[in-house]
Design a protein around this motif. Sequence first.
Motif, PDB file in Angstrom:
ATOM      1  N   UNK A   1      60.955 -24.627  37.288  1.00 43.44           N
ATOM      2  CA  UNK A   1      60.350 -25.274  38.324  1.00 43.44           C
ATOM      3  C   UNK A   1      60.975 -26.228  39.345  1.00 43.44           C
ATOM      4  N   UNK A   2      61.637 -26.990  38.576  1.00 45.04           N
ATOM      5  CA  UNK A   2      62.607 -27.876  39.589  1.00 45.04           C
ATOM      6  C   UNK A   2      63.432 -27.311  40.473  1.00 45.04           C
ATOM      7  N   UNK A   3      64.132 -26.007  40.091  1.00 42.98           N
ATOM      8  CA  UNK A   3      65.000 -25.503  40.727  1.00 42.98           C
ATOM      9  C   UNK A   3      64.222 -24.727  42.018  1.00 42.98           C
ATOM     10  N   UNK A   4      63.043 -24.324  41.637  1.00 50.84           N
ATOM     11  CA  UNK A   4      62.283 -23.653  42.918  1.00 50.84           C
ATOM     12  C   UNK A   4      61.734 -24.852  43.724  1.00 50.84           C
ATOM     13  N   UNK A   5      61.283 -25.895  43.048  1.00 46.81           N
ATOM     14  CA  UNK A   5      60.845 -27.112  44.082  1.00 46.81           C
ATOM     15  C   UNK A   5      61.973 -27.360  44.933  1.00 46.81           C
ATOM     16  N   UNK A   6      63.242 -27.269  44.656  1.00 47.94           N
ATOM     17  CA  UNK A   6      64.264 -27.709  45.530  1.00 47.94           C
ATOM     18  C   UNK A   6      64.443 -26.836  46.585  1.00 47.94           C
ATOM     19  N   UNK A   7      63.775 -25.786  46.593  1.00 50.48           N
ATOM     20  CA  UNK A   7      63.667 -24.973  47.804  1.00 50.48           C
ATOM     21  C   UNK A   7      62.325 -25.133  48.901  1.00 50.48           C
ATOM     22  N   UNK A   8      61.783 -26.001  48.285  1.00 49.54           N
ATOM     23  CA  UNK A   8      60.120 -26.200  49.015  1.00 49.54           C
ATOM     24  C   UNK A   8      60.235 -27.031  50.271  1.00 49.54           C
ATOM     25  N   UNK A   9      59.573 -26.790  50.994  1.00 48.55           N
ATOM     26  CA  UNK A   9      59.227 -27.476  52.458  1.00 48.55           C
ATOM     27  C   UNK A   9      58.472 -28.790  52.277  1.00 48.55           C
ATOM     28  N   UNK A  10      59.000 -29.854  52.786  1.00 51.57           N
ATOM     29  CA  UNK A  10      58.298 -30.956  52.601  1.00 51.57           C
ATOM     30  C   UNK A  10      58.155 -31.537  51.107  1.00 51.57           C
ATOM     31  N   UNK A  11      59.206 -31.401  50.391  1.00 50.36           N
ATOM     32  CA  UNK A  11      59.166 -31.790  48.927  1.00 50.36           C
ATOM     33  C   UNK A  11      58.943 -33.370  48.999  1.00 50.36           C
ATOM     34  N   UNK A  12      58.137 -33.971  48.138  1.00 57.43           N
ATOM     35  CA  UNK A  12      57.867 -35.233  47.811  1.00 57.43           C
ATOM     36  C   UNK A  12      58.203 -35.579  46.452  1.00 57.43           C
ATOM     37  N   UNK A  13      57.930 -37.070  45.942  1.00 56.70           N
ATOM     38  CA  UNK A  13      58.033 -37.295  44.372  1.00 56.70           C
ATOM     39  C   UNK A  13      57.000 -36.686  43.660  1.00 56.70           C
ATOM     40  N   UNK A  14      55.952 -36.441  44.309  1.00 53.86           N
ATOM     41  CA  UNK A  14      54.795 -35.847  43.638  1.00 53.86           C
ATOM     42  C   UNK A  14      54.686 -34.090  43.737  1.00 53.86           C
ATOM     43  N   UNK A  15      55.596 -33.571  44.250  1.00 53.99           N
ATOM     44  CA  UNK A  15      55.453 -32.148  44.470  1.00 53.99           C
ATOM     45  C   UNK A  15      55.446 -31.442  42.859  1.00 53.99           C
ATOM     46  N   UNK A  16      54.565 -30.307  43.152  1.00 56.44           N
ATOM     47  CA  UNK A  16      54.543 -29.325  42.083  1.00 56.44           C
ATOM     48  C   UNK A  16      54.334 -28.013  42.552  1.00 56.44           C
ATOM     49  N   UNK A  17      54.543 -27.006  41.697  1.00 55.47           N
ATOM     50  CA  UNK A  17      54.328 -25.649  42.068  1.00 55.47           C
ATOM     51  C   UNK A  17      52.893 -25.250  41.360  1.00 55.47           C
ATOM     52  N   UNK A  18      52.069 -24.817  42.358  1.00 54.54           N
ATOM     53  CA  UNK A  18      50.617 -24.474  41.885  1.00 54.54           C
ATOM     54  C   UNK A  18      50.513 -23.632  40.704  1.00 54.54           C
ATOM     55  N   UNK A  19      51.499 -22.658  40.544  1.00 53.67           N
ATOM     56  CA  UNK A  19      51.486 -21.695  39.466  1.00 53.67           C
ATOM     57  C   UNK A  19      51.903 -22.535  38.252  1.00 53.67           C
ATOM     58  N   UNK A  20      52.130 -23.668  38.147  1.00 52.86           N
ATOM     59  CA  UNK A  20      52.823 -24.113  37.013  1.00 52.86           C
ATOM     60  C   UNK A  20      51.766 -25.325  36.331  1.00 52.86           C
ATOM     61  N   UNK A  21      50.764 -25.631  37.436  1.00 53.84           N
ATOM     62  CA  UNK A  21      49.904 -26.711  36.950  1.00 53.84           C
ATOM     63  C   UNK A  21      48.472 -26.115  36.530  1.00 53.84           C
ATOM     64  N   UNK A  22      48.377 -26.260  35.076  1.00 51.55           N
ATOM     65  CA  UNK A  22      47.019 -25.803  34.460  1.00 51.55           C
ATOM     66  C   UNK A  22      46.012 -26.729  34.439  1.00 51.55           C
ATOM     67  N   UNK A  23      44.986 -26.652  34.577  1.00 46.25           N
ATOM     68  CA  UNK A  23      43.923 -27.437  34.599  1.00 46.25           C
ATOM     69  C   UNK A  23      43.578 -28.162  33.223  1.00 46.25           C
ATOM     70  N   UNK A  24      43.333 -29.201  32.966  1.00 41.48           N
ATOM     71  CA  UNK A  24      43.021 -29.796  31.688  1.00 41.48           C
ATOM     72  C   UNK A  24      42.038 -31.063  31.828  1.00 41.48           C
ATOM     73  N   UNK A  25      41.401 -31.223  30.797  1.00 45.18           N
ATOM     74  CA  UNK A  25      40.343 -32.478  30.980  1.00 45.18           C
ATOM     75  C   UNK A  25      41.032 -33.597  31.591  1.00 45.18           C
ATOM     76  N   UNK A  26      42.420 -33.620  31.289  1.00 50.82           N
ATOM     77  CA  UNK A  26      42.999 -35.102  31.814  1.00 50.82           C
ATOM     78  C   UNK A  26      43.098 -34.908  33.226  1.00 50.82           C
ATOM     79  N   UNK A  27      43.179 -33.835  33.836  1.00 48.47           N
ATOM     80  CA  UNK A  27      43.404 -33.501  35.293  1.00 48.47           C
ATOM     81  C   UNK A  27      42.063 -33.354  36.028  1.00 48.47           C
ATOM     82  N   UNK A  28      40.957 -33.459  35.372  1.00 49.81           N
ATOM     83  CA  UNK A  28      39.521 -33.564  36.043  1.00 49.81           C
ATOM     84  C   UNK A  28      39.576 -34.484  37.191  1.00 49.81           C
TER      85      UNK A  28
END
Length: 191
Positions: free
Chosen positions: A144-171
């Motif tokens: 994921x970090x390798x792919x984020x290096x290619x992302x446009x507008x990268x920030x400190x809190x950038x993630x790939x949506x396909x890798x973020x799975x919803x949990x109760x902690x992320x409600x």
Amino acid sequence: MSTPRVLRQSLQRLAQHARCYSKTTTAPLRTQPQRLPTAWSTTTQLSASASASARRSLSTSSALQHGHVDPPKPGEELYVTFIDKDNQTHRLAVSEGDNLLDIAQAHDLEMEGACGGSCACSTCHVIVQDQDMYDRMPEPDDDENDMLDLAFGLTETSRLGCQVHMTKELDGLVVKLPSMTRNLQASDFKS
């Protein structure tokens, strides 16, 4: 080194590799190559092994439908808010385990997901709006970090949506879609 000896060693390496995959095949594998007197018979044995492996059935997993999410059960809803490129907010009730790419595509939000959610592009890049929520997420892995290096507008809190799975902690998670994406392909590098 004589040719039959080289071929015999190649057969032994092939047999070792085949043992690694024996759990996913239904046909028994030969574990030791037979001692062969001539180069011709070794070559014949190699092609016989190759044709036997072509007949083996392989196990497969069921295909996932990208963008397909089940509606949450009553009382088990989690909420995620997407801020699109036009700064419009979309608050969605989702199920635990759904990833942001599938959620966005199921609700016709503008998130491409060119690789189909296999963590091989950066077109599902999202920016988590709250640092505290970002800290609750598992650390991104190396892919994921390798792919984020290619992302446009990268920030400190950038993630790939396909890798973020919803949990109760992320409600209550709030993510912003970047103003554009960068979809690099091999054809982009041809001269």
